[in-house]
Motif scaffolding. Structure first.
Motif, mmCIF file in Angstrom:
data_model
loop_
_atom_site.group_PDB
_atom_site.id
_atom_site.type_symbol
_atom_site.label_atom_id
_atom_site.label_comp_id
_atom_site.label_asym_id
_atom_site.label_seq_id
_atom_site.Cartn_x
_atom_site.Cartn_y
_atom_site.Cartn_z
ATOM 1 N N ASP A 199 0.847 -1.185 0.000
ATOM 2 C CA ASP A 199 0.000 0.000 0.000
ATOM 3 C C ASP A 199 0.888 1.242 0.000
ATOM 4 N N GLY A 200 0.428 2.280 -0.715
ATOM 5 C CA GLY A 200 1.169 3.539 -0.725
ATOM 6 C C GLY A 200 2.297 3.603 -1.726
ATOM 7 N N THR A 201 2.398 2.626 -2.631
ATOM 8 C CA THR A 201 3.446 2.643 -3.651
ATOM 9 C C THR A 201 3.344 3.919 -4.490
ATOM 10 N N THR A 202 4.484 4.571 -4.728
ATOM 11 C CA THR A 202 4.525 5.841 -5.456
ATOM 12 C C THR A 202 4.892 5.625 -6.925
ATOM 13 N N ASP A 203 4.782 6.701 -7.713
ATOM 14 C CA ASP A 203 5.139 6.645 -9.134
ATOM 15 C C ASP A 203 6.542 6.080 -9.345
ATOM 16 N N GLU A 204 7.497 6.644 -8.635
ATOM 17 C CA GLU A 204 8.902 6.262 -8.835
ATOM 18 C C GLU A 204 9.104 4.774 -8.567
ATOM 19 N N GLU A 205 8.555 4.306 -7.458
ATOM 20 C CA GLU A 205 8.706 2.895 -7.106
ATOM 21 C C GLU A 205 8.012 1.994 -8.129
ATOM 22 N N TYR A 206 6.817 2.379 -8.498
ATOM 23 C CA TYR A 206 6.013 1.573 -9.420
ATOM 24 C C TYR A 206 6.683 1.475 -10.796
ATOM 25 N N LEU A 207 7.075 2.616 -11.349
ATOM 26 C CA LEU A 207 7.621 2.638 -12.701
ATOM 27 C C LEU A 207 8.987 1.965 -12.774
ATOM 28 N N SER A 208 9.781 2.096 -11.722
ATOM 29 C CA SER A 208 11.076 1.425 -11.692
ATOM 30 C C SER A 208 10.905 -0.092 -11.688
ATOM 31 N N LYS A 209 9.996 -0.571 -10.853
ATOM 32 C CA LYS A 209 9.739 -2.004 -10.788
ATOM 33 C C LYS A 209 9.198 -2.521 -12.114
ATOM 34 N N LEU A 210 8.295 -1.762 -12.718
ATOM 35 C CA LEU A 210 7.706 -2.195 -13.984
ATOM 36 C C LEU A 210 8.740 -2.208 -15.109
ATOM 37 N N ALA A 211 9.557 -1.180 -15.197
ATOM 38 C CA ALA A 211 10.572 -1.115 -16.257
ATOM 39 C C ALA A 211 11.529 -2.304 -16.174
ATOM 40 N N ASP A 212 11.988 -2.600 -14.970
ATOM 41 C CA ASP A 212 12.892 -3.739 -14.792
ATOM 42 C C ASP A 212 12.199 -5.056 -15.168
ATOM 43 N N SER A 213 10.950 -5.181 -14.785
ATOM 44 C CA SER A 213 10.214 -6.417 -15.031
ATOM 45 C C SER A 213 9.955 -6.625 -16.516
ATOM 46 N N LEU A 214 9.548 -5.564 -17.215
ATOM 47 C CA LEU A 214 9.273 -5.674 -18.642
ATOM 48 C C LEU A 214 10.532 -6.037 -19.425
ATOM 49 N N ALA A 215 11.643 -5.413 -19.062
ATOM 50 C CA ALA A 215 12.898 -5.723 -19.752
ATOM 51 C C ALA A 215 13.250 -7.198 -19.606
#
Length: 298
Positions: A199-215
């Motif tokens: 809970d409370g995940t921010t833009d920076e945390e979310y987008l960083s995790k997603l970028a790494d995962s997609l790659a």
């Protein structure tokens, strides 16, 4: 770009029901008003065939749906009233996602104004979902040998539990869900890859995790088709989401996914998924950003 839409999406539910149906009418209207698309890109799907439904859903469950024989418990689990119109709406949604997938095979992308009914299992519905449109469409592509290896990228705030269960152990479908760890459903199924966010995940945390995962996903799995569930219930304004994602963060998420599939030349079908912000404009604006992003990239 093809956009699957039918006015049946806008049919109201009984007075006082909380499910925000109005967005399905407002999204196309806003896209046209802002000049993002022209009227000729909208496509009216036909109801999906029984033969195609049965590639995913059990005969027993389908018989209950079409004959209006769901039990009270089953209706409560779904959270929507039992009606022939609702079943027809789900059939149109499923065919709309199939049509978007077929269009994407030729033109790169297709988007469904509705869809993302990822809580529906093979033998039951739940969480506002009667039939699982991504599962139906993925099985359609595989059955007709139009794809060999499909990836489902589910970025709704709620885990795609029905999708995970349908494709558990499947060799030709990879399920990826990045969702709120402590959010509905409270019993999670097992996707091929689940990322539970606090809970409370921010833009920076979310987008960083997603970028790494997609790659990692693209390099390791190399799918030849992607279904993308772009739920906007990750927004900080959402009454159920528990995240701190801004509208710009949500738009950046869409850019990440769509730029990635474009980079790898993977056709992609998109469905809108959830969104429950108290102010409808927050939901509609965020969904419209998905279409704007697709139009800019493709």
């Amino acid at each position: 770009m093809l956009i699957a839409y039918d006015p049946i999406f806008a049919h109201p539910l009984p007075a006082g029901h909380r499910f925000p149906m109005a967005k399905y009418e407002l999204i196309p209207a806003q896209l046209l008003r802002e000049g993002v698309v022209t009227a000729d890109v909208f496509h009216k799907p036909q109801p999906v065939s029984e033969e195609t439904i049965l590639l995913t859903h059990t005969a027993g469950y389908w018989d209950k749906l079409k004959n209006q024989q769901l039990s009270e418990k089953e209706v409560r689990r779904i959270g929507l009233p039992q009606s022939p119109g609702l079943v027809m709406r789900e059939r149109v949604i499923c065919q709309g996602t199939i049509d978007c997938a077929l269009h994407a095979l030729e033109h790169g992308i297709g988007l469904n104004v509705a869809g993302g009914t990822h809580h529906a299992f093979a033998d039951r519905g739940e969480g506002f979902c009667l039939m699982n449109d991504f599962a139906v469409a993925a099985n359609y592509l595989l059955h007709h040998q139009l794809a060999g290896y499909v990836m489902i990228i589910d970025l709704d705030v709620h885990q795609g539990n029905g999708t995970a269960a349908i494709f558990e152990g499947h060799k030709q479908v990879f399920t990826f869900s990045m969702h709120g760890e402590h959010n509905y459903p409270f019993h999670k199924e097992r996707s091929m890859w689940d990322i539970g966010l606090p809970d409370g995940t921010t833009d920076e945390e979310y987008l960083s995790k997603l970028a790494d995962s997609l790659a990692l996903l693209m390099q390791r799995e190399r799918p030849d088709f992607v279904f993308y569930l772009s739920g906007v219930d990750i927004l900080s304004t959402d009454r159920y989401g528990r995240m701190k994602i801004t509208e710009n963060g949500c738009r950046c998420r869409d850019e990440l996914v769509l730029n990635t599939v474009k980079q790898y030349n993977i056709p992609c079908a998109v469905a809108m998924g959830g969104g429950y912000s108290p102010q409808l404009r927050h939901i509609v604006n965020a969904h419209c950003n998905t279409f704007k992003t697709a139009a800019a990239i493709f």
